[in-house]
Design an enzyme around this catalytic site. Structure first.
Site, PDB file in Angstrom:
ATOM      1  N   GLY A  53       0.826  -1.208   0.000  1.00 22.53           N
ATOM      2  CA  GLY A  53       0.000   0.000   0.000  1.00 22.53           C
ATOM      3  C   GLY A  53       0.863   1.261   0.000  1.00 22.53           C
ATOM      4  O   GLY A  53       0.416   2.323   0.442  1.00 22.53           O
ATOM      5  N   HIS A 106      12.056   1.338   0.766  1.00 19.22           N
ATOM      6  CA  HIS A 106      11.818  -0.077   1.115  1.00 19.22           C
ATOM      7  C   HIS A 106      12.993  -0.611   1.944  1.00 19.22           C
ATOM      8  O   HIS A 106      13.118  -1.829   2.120  1.00 19.22           O
ATOM      9  CB  HIS A 106      11.740  -0.937  -0.153  1.00 19.22           C
ATOM     10  CG  HIS A 106      10.496  -0.747  -0.981  1.00 19.22           C
ATOM     11  ND1 HIS A 106       9.246  -0.606  -0.443  1.00 19.22           N
ATOM     12  CD2 HIS A 106      10.324  -0.714  -2.330  1.00 19.22           C
ATOM     13  CE1 HIS A 106       8.362  -0.477  -1.427  1.00 19.22           C
ATOM     14  NE2 HIS A 106       8.985  -0.536  -2.568  1.00 19.22           N
ATOM     15  N   TYR A 196      -2.439  -2.011   5.977  1.00 19.59           N
ATOM     16  CA  TYR A 196      -3.271  -1.866   4.773  1.00 19.59           C
ATOM     17  C   TYR A 196      -4.726  -2.177   5.135  1.00 19.59           C
ATOM     18  O   TYR A 196      -5.643  -1.493   4.690  1.00 19.59           O
ATOM     19  CB  TYR A 196      -2.754  -2.856   3.728  1.00 19.59           C
ATOM     20  CG  TYR A 196      -3.507  -2.876   2.425  1.00 19.59           C
ATOM     21  CD1 TYR A 196      -3.105  -2.078   1.362  1.00 19.59           C
ATOM     22  CD2 TYR A 196      -4.606  -3.712   2.243  1.00 19.59           C
ATOM     23  CE1 TYR A 196      -3.782  -2.095   0.158  1.00 19.59           C
ATOM     24  CE2 TYR A 196      -5.289  -3.740   1.039  1.00 19.59           C
ATOM     25  CZ  TYR A 196      -4.877  -2.939  -0.003  1.00 19.59           C
ATOM     26  OH  TYR A 196      -5.562  -2.963  -1.201  1.00 19.59           O
ATOM     27  N   THR A 231      -9.441   7.278  -2.309  1.00 18.95           N
ATOM     28  CA  THR A 231     -10.169   6.016  -2.508  1.00 18.95           C
ATOM     29  C   THR A 231      -9.571   5.272  -3.702  1.00 18.95           C
ATOM     30  O   THR A 231      -8.968   5.882  -4.596  1.00 18.95           O
ATOM     31  CB  THR A 231     -11.667   6.254  -2.805  1.00 18.95           C
ATOM     32  OG1 THR A 231     -11.756   7.057  -3.973  1.00 18.95           O
ATOM     33  CG2 THR A 231     -12.379   6.906  -1.626  1.00 18.95           C
ATOM     34  N   ASN A 234     -10.952   6.529  -7.071  1.00 16.00           N
ATOM     35  CA  ASN A 234     -10.407   7.793  -7.569  1.00 16.00           C
ATOM     36  C   ASN A 234      -8.932   7.703  -7.931  1.00 16.00           C
ATOM     37  O   ASN A 234      -8.494   8.280  -8.920  1.00 16.00           O
ATOM     38  CB  ASN A 234     -10.624   8.912  -6.539  1.00 16.00           C
ATOM     39  CG  ASN A 234     -12.022   9.459  -6.662  1.00 16.00           C
ATOM     40  OD1 ASN A 234     -12.676   9.284  -7.688  1.00 16.00           O
ATOM     41  ND2 ASN A 234     -12.506  10.096  -5.622  1.00 16.00           N
ATOM     42  N   ARG A 258      -4.660  -2.770  -8.778  1.00 13.79           N
ATOM     43  CA  ARG A 258      -5.237  -3.971  -9.369  1.00 13.79           C
ATOM     44  C   ARG A 258      -6.595  -4.280  -8.762  1.00 13.79           C
ATOM     45  O   ARG A 258      -7.628  -4.031  -9.350  1.00 13.79           O
ATOM     46  CB  ARG A 258      -4.238  -5.127  -9.162  1.00 13.79           C
ATOM     47  CG  ARG A 258      -4.455  -6.377  -9.949  1.00 13.79           C
ATOM     48  CD  ARG A 258      -3.418  -7.407  -9.539  1.00 13.79           C
ATOM     49  NE  ARG A 258      -3.424  -7.637  -8.096  1.00 13.79           N
ATOM     50  CZ  ARG A 258      -4.122  -8.581  -7.474  1.00 13.79           C
ATOM     51  NH1 ARG A 258      -4.841  -9.428  -8.186  1.00 13.79           N
ATOM     52  NH2 ARG A 258      -4.089  -8.701  -6.153  1.00 13.79           N
TER      53      ARG A 258
HETATM   54  P1  A3P Z   1      -3.428  -5.254  -5.235  1.00 12.41           P
HETATM   55  O1  A3P Z   1      -2.391  -5.729  -6.193  1.00 12.41           O
HETATM   56  O2  A3P Z   1      -3.811  -6.329  -4.248  1.00 12.41           O
HETATM   57  O3  A3P Z   1      -4.610  -4.632  -5.875  1.00 12.41           O
HETATM   58  P2  A3P Z   1       2.335  -0.829  -3.370  1.00 12.41           P
HETATM   59  O4  A3P Z   1       1.938   0.570  -3.639  1.00 12.41           O
HETATM   60  O5  A3P Z   1       3.042  -1.000  -2.045  1.00 12.41           O
HETATM   61  O6  A3P Z   1       3.077  -1.420  -4.494  1.00 12.41           O
HETATM   62  O7  A3P Z   1       1.000  -1.671  -3.174  1.00 12.41           O
HETATM   63  C1  A3P Z   1       0.138  -1.899  -4.269  1.00 12.41           C
HETATM   64  C2  A3P Z   1      -1.148  -2.486  -3.733  1.00 12.41           C
HETATM   65  O8  A3P Z   1      -1.889  -1.453  -3.045  1.00 12.41           O
HETATM   66  C3  A3P Z   1      -2.045  -2.983  -4.876  1.00 12.41           C
HETATM   67  O9  A3P Z   1      -2.746  -4.103  -4.332  1.00 12.41           O
HETATM   68  C4  A3P Z   1      -2.958  -1.769  -5.075  1.00 12.41           C
HETATM   69  O10 A3P Z   1      -4.151  -2.064  -5.735  1.00 12.41           O
HETATM   70  C5  A3P Z   1      -3.185  -1.370  -3.631  1.00 12.41           C
HETATM   71  N1  A3P Z   1      -3.715  -0.004  -3.505  1.00 12.41           N
HETATM   72  C6  A3P Z   1      -3.177   1.146  -3.980  1.00 12.41           C
HETATM   73  N2  A3P Z   1      -3.998   2.194  -3.734  1.00 12.41           N
HETATM   74  C7  A3P Z   1      -5.074   1.696  -3.081  1.00 12.41           C
HETATM   75  C8  A3P Z   1      -6.284   2.286  -2.569  1.00 12.41           C
HETATM   76  N3  A3P Z   1      -6.554   3.572  -2.687  1.00 12.41           N
HETATM   77  N4  A3P Z   1      -7.180   1.463  -1.954  1.00 12.41           N
HETATM   78  C9  A3P Z   1      -6.922   0.139  -1.826  1.00 12.41           C
HETATM   79  N5  A3P Z   1      -5.807  -0.473  -2.307  1.00 12.41           N
HETATM   80  C10 A3P Z   1      -4.887   0.302  -2.927  1.00 12.41           C
END
Ligand code: A3P
Length: 300
Positions: A53, A106, A196, A231, A234, A258
């Site tokens: 996240g 990271h 998350y 969100t 958005n 995703r």
């Molecule tokens: P998924 O692949 O399970 O959808 P990072 O930014 O650390 O690479 O994490 C990416 C993950 O955070 C992805 O998960 C992405 O969809 C999710 N993510 C990013 N923005 C989000 C939001 N506003 N609400 C919920 N999940 C979010």
């Protein structure tokens, strides 16, 4: 191709001090130099294991601090507002950035700037239940391979899971080492742990918690605006926030955001993989003070 437009699969990994880094983006010397990175008391560091996240938390921090982002008067990628410490792909002059600086990393606890131990600068550490984290990571790697135009090698979940659990050739290390390391050393830093899952459950509450940790007093209407702009719906349609512009813009790579939910691991992990995963977690995370939320039904 410039560094900002290269991707993970195009880069080999190199191992330095127990951590895999992306070759061509960073050198061992640069990583070592970060120990002496001059930290300011007002700095805010966002620290995560990938796919926890990060982009979401970057968006929230950027909205909290940047009026021009909140009011949509400036069109700057979130990645430039909360840039990466170790992957300075845009060659930013971090010394020249005005305070308070927002930075993302990271890095594990033992490679971050030692100035963070003055406990004045703030760290926000976001974690995610490791099964969803791994599945998100797995899809990310597939997406990255496609971005190349060639499937470098087919990814198999069982194989990927072993790498993920052991930290073998997985970027940057095993999730377990990263998270347990940061928890074990938390008293050395001024750190707020978030998950998350709690962001999914109560985004407004988490934003208020972040503001309180950062000493930012925002009125209710501003908090509402931040919630709205953070969100999943958005962010997914906002290329400045969703990283679509950070990769090539072919269709496949637009899926950085995703699914954005809890429990997707159930759709891909087999029963045997799940059992193996649980047994490793039980063994390695006995002392970790986290109660994971594994399914969306646990919070609705
Ligand atoms: P998924 O692949 O399970 O959808 P990072 O930014 O650390 O690479 O994490 C990416 C993950 O955070 C992805 O998960 C992405 O969809 C999710 N993510 C990013 N923005 C989000 C939001 N506003 N609400 C919920 N999940 C979010």
């Amino acid at each position: 191709m410039d560094k900002a437009n290269r991707n993970v699969s195009m880069s080999k990994l190199f191992l330095h001090k127990g951590i895999y880094f992306l070759e061509g983006f960073v050198t061992p010397e640069y990583i070592d130099s970060l120990k002496d990175f001059p930290v300011r008391d007002s700095d805010v560091f966002l620290i995560t294991y990938p796919k926890s996240g990060t982009v979401w938390a970057q968006q929230i921090l950027s909205l909290i601090y940047h009026e021009g982002h909140l009011r949509r008067t400036e069109h700057i990628k979130t990645m430039f507002r909360v840039p990466w410490l170790e992957y300075n792909v845009n060659n930013m002059d971090y010394d020249a950035r005005p305070s308070p600086r927002l930075l993302t990393t990271h890095l594990p606890h033992y490679l971050v700037p030692k100035g963070l131990k003055n406990k004045k600068a703030k760290i926000i550490y976001v974690t995610r239940n490791p099964k969803d984290n791994m599945v998100s990571y797995f899809h990310f790697m597939i997406m990255q391979n496609k971005h190349d135009g060639t499937e470098i090698k087919p990814l198999h979940m069982g194989q990927f899971m072993e790498q993920y659990l052991t930290g073998t050739e997985v970027f940057p290390c095993s999730w377990i080492d990263h998270v347990s390391g940061w928890y074990a050393h938390k008293d050395e830093f001024n750190i707020l742990f978030l998950s998350y899952e709690e962001m999914i459950k109560d985004l407004r509450g988490v934003i208020q918690k972040i503001c309180s940790f950062l000493g930012k007093q925002l009125d209710d209407q501003t908090v509402d605006t931040i919630v709205e702009q953070a969100t999943f719906r958005n962010m997914k349609k906002d290329p400045l926030a969703n990283y679509a512009l950070n990769f090539a813009t072919n269709k496949e790579t637009k899926e950085f955001l995703r699914k954005g939910t809890i429990g997707d691991w159930k759709n891909i992990m087999t029963v045997a993989q799940n059992e193996r995963f649980d047994s490793v977690l039980q063994e390695r995370l006995k002392d970790l003070p986290i109660k994971f939320i594994w399914d969306i039904t646990e919070i609705i």
